[in-house]
Every structure is written in structure tokens, then in C-alpha cells.
Design an enzyme around this catalytic site. Structure first.
Site, PDB file in Angstrom:
ATOM      1  CD  GLU A 177      42.147  50.134  31.549  1.00  0.00           C
ATOM      2  OE1 GLU A 177      42.313  49.023  32.304  1.00  0.00           O
ATOM      3  OE2 GLU A 177      41.773  51.021  32.120  1.00  0.00           O
ATOM      4  CB  THR A 178      37.740  49.128  26.445  1.00  0.00           C
ATOM      5  OG1 THR A 178      37.282  49.454  27.659  1.00  0.00           O
ATOM      6  CG2 THR A 178      36.737  47.796  25.992  1.00  0.00           C
ATOM      7  CB  ILE A 179      40.240  49.690  21.874  1.00  0.00           C
ATOM      8  CG1 ILE A 179      38.964  49.923  21.844  1.00  0.00           C
ATOM      9  CG2 ILE A 179      41.272  49.173  20.523  1.00  0.00           C
ATOM     10  CD1 ILE A 179      38.082  48.864  20.751  1.00  0.00           C
ATOM     11  N   GLY A 232      39.178  53.225  18.237  1.00  0.00           N
ATOM     12  CA  GLY A 232      39.282  53.744  19.463  1.00  0.00           C
ATOM     13  C   GLY A 232      40.813  53.178  19.831  1.00  0.00           C
ATOM     14  CD  GLN A 274      50.740  37.964  38.997  1.00  0.00           C
ATOM     15  OE1 GLN A 274      49.725  37.730  39.628  1.00  0.00           O
ATOM     16  NE2 GLN A 274      50.723  39.050  38.259  1.00  0.00           N
ATOM     17  NE  ARG A 332      46.716  38.889  45.678  1.00  0.00           N
ATOM     18  CZ  ARG A 332      45.524  38.720  46.411  1.00  0.00           C
ATOM     19  NH1 ARG A 332      45.870  38.527  47.935  1.00  0.00           N
ATOM     20  NH2 ARG A 332      44.408  39.011  45.884  1.00  0.00           N
ATOM     21  CB  SER A 337      42.032  37.636  41.627  1.00  0.00           C
ATOM     22  OG  SER A 337      43.260  36.713  41.815  1.00  0.00           O
ATOM     23  CB  CYS A 352      49.484  45.832  39.917  1.00  0.00           C
ATOM     24  SG  CYS A 352      48.239  44.556  39.249  1.00  0.00           S
ATOM     25  CD  GLN A 390      45.936  36.776  33.729  1.00  0.00           C
ATOM     26  OE1 GLN A 390      45.374  36.736  34.659  1.00  0.00           O
ATOM     27  NE2 GLN A 390      45.677  36.928  32.644  1.00  0.00           N
TER      28      GLN A 390
END
Length: 423
Positions: free
Chosen positions: A190-192, A187, A118, A52, A107, A50, A114
Site C-alpha cells: 500500500e505504501t509503494i 515493493g 466530495q 463517513r 478527516s 469511505c 479530497q
């Protein structure tokens, strides 16, 4: 052979362009074969994530323009836009870049693990496509080796650099193990979602997600086998939570001092760890005054994250030194391979000359020519054939007064130099 690392990443190109030139796993084999056919790449690997898209390739006279044109045509993108947002590294710089990428030094999140997986998958895809030979086999095995060494010998990946991960690491530090802990997340942003994944990986005893909109909570909870609650159900279940992490967009606190105090009483004052990642706060600051409540805010975690980022940056300097050493080792091996290729070609050429002359000699003997004459003629022709190229090189060096090459040729041919004392 020219070795090139070419591509775009999160630092050079907007997400719209990165999306446009990304490769799906299903398209990788076709892409690698197309790259080899249209650019003449002898060996190649394509890494596409996502953040590069990079092409590592080796070929005679390979250029950035050729790779830009190929990538643009394959994805029906604009070549000039790619050219403006791309970067290119050659030879040893390309080797170092490939190793930096695999080690997580290039990164978005410094040291994230990760990317190594990859790169490994990209290498496997290239091998399956038949575009890996000895040079890239050696290069990528050394790349994986240095990445493993960086992970084991530095602190590059040991400290949390996001508040989501930091909250989980802090909970783990306090509870030692999270396997017996009940976790309540409040909540569904995205954070949760990140916290939920990290908690699931830690193998917590029970994971619950509470949110104003139940459907959003279920989207996070279901893949992880977690339970869901509405915000109105929190008071009835708070007493069961050992760990509470909250991050909502609410303008008013979700958990007040009185609610937490009652929950602690029901827990017989068993400690509760609370993390408030929201701004404005989801948990009243007064909760931190309770004896058995351990409350941390996003500011507390941000300080931890900043300290950890400094630690990773120090580790990155150590990692870079390891990369320098490994890249130098590969370059020395590559140079050695070049000499092996030259020696192999020289031997094949000499053997070909020998075989041609022997065949002629055997034909002459079969025609009844005198053996002694055939052998002398063979010896003369073989001698002339083998000394022809060295003789030309010696004459050229002498005419140009090239003492350096003359000395090299004399050493190679085992000849005494003119100024050497006789022995």
C-alpha cells in the site's frame, strides 16, 4: 426550521457499519427524494465517503430518530446499531460541523483536501435532485468560501502527514523539480502504491516498480504508465535511478552498499536519493556512508511527519476561528431571512384584507349605494381590520404588565410612550 447534521464516521463507527450505510453515486437521487418524502426534509444534502456518511437536513420538527429510522430502512441496517454509533448537531453547531468537514478538520488525515471535492459533489447531486433551496444554497456557498480561505490562508494542507507523501515531498525538496527524474520503487504494498501515485502526479520522467511478484508490480504500474522489474533485475537498472524508494516485507536487505556503490560509479557519481520505508531495513545503513548517496529511513520521515502534524494542528486552530466567523455570518443572514419572511406575510395579509374590503365597496357602488357612505364604511372597516391584531397585543401586554413587549409595540406602531415628554 430545524437544521440538523446527522451521521457516522471513522471515529464513531466500525468499517463494517460504514460500508453498510454508504451511498453509491447512482443511488443518491433516489435517496434524497426518499429522505424528503419520508422525513419531511425541506432541504437536504448527503455526504458519503469511505470514512463517513452524513445527512444535512432542514425541516420543521426534524429529529435524530426520524433520520436514524430512514437511514436504517434505506440500507436495511439495524436502527439501534446506527443510534449507538451516530452523532447529531443542531442549528449553529450543525453549521460549524458542516464547515469543519469541508475544511478537512474532521478527516482521518487532518486537513486532507479530497473531502472538499466530495462535499461539493454531494451538493451538486442535491441540487440536481431538486432538494436545495435558498437556505442551503447560501449555507454551502459560504462553506465552500471558508474552505477555500482555510486552504489559502493557513498551512493546513501544505505539509506531508504520511511517510509516503513525505518521501515524495523530500525528494521534491532535494531535486527542486521531479520532471527530469527517473524513479525506482521497490515493493508493491500500500505504501509503494501511494508513493507511485504521488510520483505520477509530480510528472516524473520515468517510473519503475520492482517486486518479487511481477503481477503485483504490474497492478500498480499499469494504470500509471510505469514499467516493471523483478528484484533480480534491479542491479542492471539501479544506475538509471535518480530516486529509489523501497518498502518490502523482506527480512534481508534488498540493496547493499556494494551494489549502490557500483551504480554510483556507473552514474559517474551523479547523486542518488534513497528512502528506506521498510522495517526491517531494505537498504543497508552503510549506504549512507557513500559520498553521493543520500539515504533516509522511515524514522527520519516519521520525525518530519510528526513535525508537520503539529504544524497542521496549529493551522486547524486558525481554521476553526475562520469557521466560527463564517458560521456567525450565516446565522445572522438566516435570522434576517426570518424577519423578511414575517414582513412578507404581514404585507400579504394586509393586502388581502384591503382587496377584500375594496371588492365589497365596489359591489356596493355597483348596486347604487351612495359613494360617500361607501367610502366612509370602507375607511372604518379598513382601519378596524388593520388595528385589530395590534390592539389585541397591546391589551395583552398591558394586562400582563409586560413592559418590554409594550415598549416594542409602541415603537413598532410609532406611538409615544406614557413616560415620554410631550413634544
Amino acid at each position: 426550521m430545524t437544521l440538523i447534521a446527522f451521521g457516522i464516521n471513522h471515529k464513531t463507527a466500525p468499517v463494517e457499519l460504514r460500508e453498510k450505510v454508504a451511498f453509491s453515486p447512482d443511488a443518491m437521487v433516489e435517496a434524497l427524494k426518499s429522505l424528503a418524502h419520508l422525513t419531511g426534509a425541506d432541504e437536504s444534502v448527503i455526504v458519503s465517503t469511505c470514512n463517513r456518511t452524513e445527512i444535512y437536513a432542514q425541516a420543521e420538527n426534524l429529529t435524530a430518530d426520524a433520520l436514524t429510522t430512514w437511514l436504517a430502512e434505506f440500507h436495511q441496517a439495524k436502527a439501534d446499531e446506527l443510534g449507538l454509533n451516530s452523532y447529531i448537531y443542531h442549528q449553529e453547531d450543525a453549521i460549524k460541523h458542516i464547515m469543519r468537514v469541508a475544511c478537512g478538520l474532521d478527516s482521518l488525515i487532518l486537513g486532507e483536501p479530497q473531502i472538499l471535492g466530495q462535499v461539493k459533489q454531494a451538493f451538486v447531486s442535491a441540487k440536481d435532485s431538486g432538494v436545495i433551496k435558498s437556505d442551503f444554497e447560501r449555507l454551502f456557498q459560504q462553506t465552500f468560501s471558508v474552505a477555500k480561505r482555510v486552504r489559502s490562508e493557513t498551512e493546513i494542507g501544505s505539509n506531508a502527514v504520511s511517510v509516503a507523501y513525505a518521501s515524495v515531498q523530500l525528494a521534491k525538496h532535494i531535486f527542486s523539480s521531479l520532471k527530469k527524474s527517473n524513479v525506482l520503487l521497490i515493493g508493491a504494498g500500500e505504501t509503494i502504491e501511494l508513493v507511485a501515485k504521488h510520483m505520477h502526479e509530480q510528472g516524473v520522467k520515468k517510473l519503475s516498480v520492482a517486486n518479487r511478484t511481477l503481477a503485483r508490480a504490474e497492478a500498480i504500474a499499469q494504470p500509471l504508465g510505469a514499467t516493471t522489474l523483478t528484484l533480480t533485475q534491479i542491479p542492471a537498472h539501479l544506475k538509471d535511478a535518480d530516486i529509489v524508494i523501497s518498502s518490502t516485507a523482506s527480512q534481508l536487505p534488498i540493496l547493499g552498499k556494494g551494489l549502490v556503490e557500483r551504480a554510483l560509479k556507473d552514474r559517474r557519481h551523479k547523486p542518488m536519493f534513497l528512502v528506506d520505508l521498510a522495517v526491517p531495513r531494505d537498504i543497508e545503513a552503510e549506504v549512507g556512508e557513500l559520498d553521493d548517496a543520500y539515504l533516509y529511513t522511515v524514522d527520519d520521515l516519521q520525525q518530519i511527519v510528526e513535525k508537520n502534524i503539529e504544524s497542521r494542528q496549529h493551522a486547524a486552530l486558525q481554521a476553526q476561528q475562520m469557521i466560527e466567523e463564517q458560521a456567525q455570518q450565516y446565522m445572522l443572514w438566516r435570522q434576517g431571512q426570518s424577519s423578511i419572511d414575517v414582513l412578507r406575510d404581514f404585507r400579504q395579509q394586509s393586502e388581502s384584507q384591503r382587496d377584500t374590503l375594496i371588492a365589497k365597496a365596489l359591489n356596493q357602488l355597483a348596486d347604487g349605494k351612495e359613494a360617500e357612505q361607501v367610502i366612509k364604511e370602507l375607511a372604518n372597516k379598513l382601519t378596524n381590520s388593520l388595528i385589530h391584531a395590534p390592539t389585541k397585543a397591546l391589551k395583552k401586554a398591558a394586562m400582563q404588565q409586560d413592559n418590554k413587549n409594550m415598549s416594542l409595540l409602541q415603537d413598532a406602531l410609532g406611538l409615544a410612550r406614557a413616560n415620554d415628554s410631550s413634544k
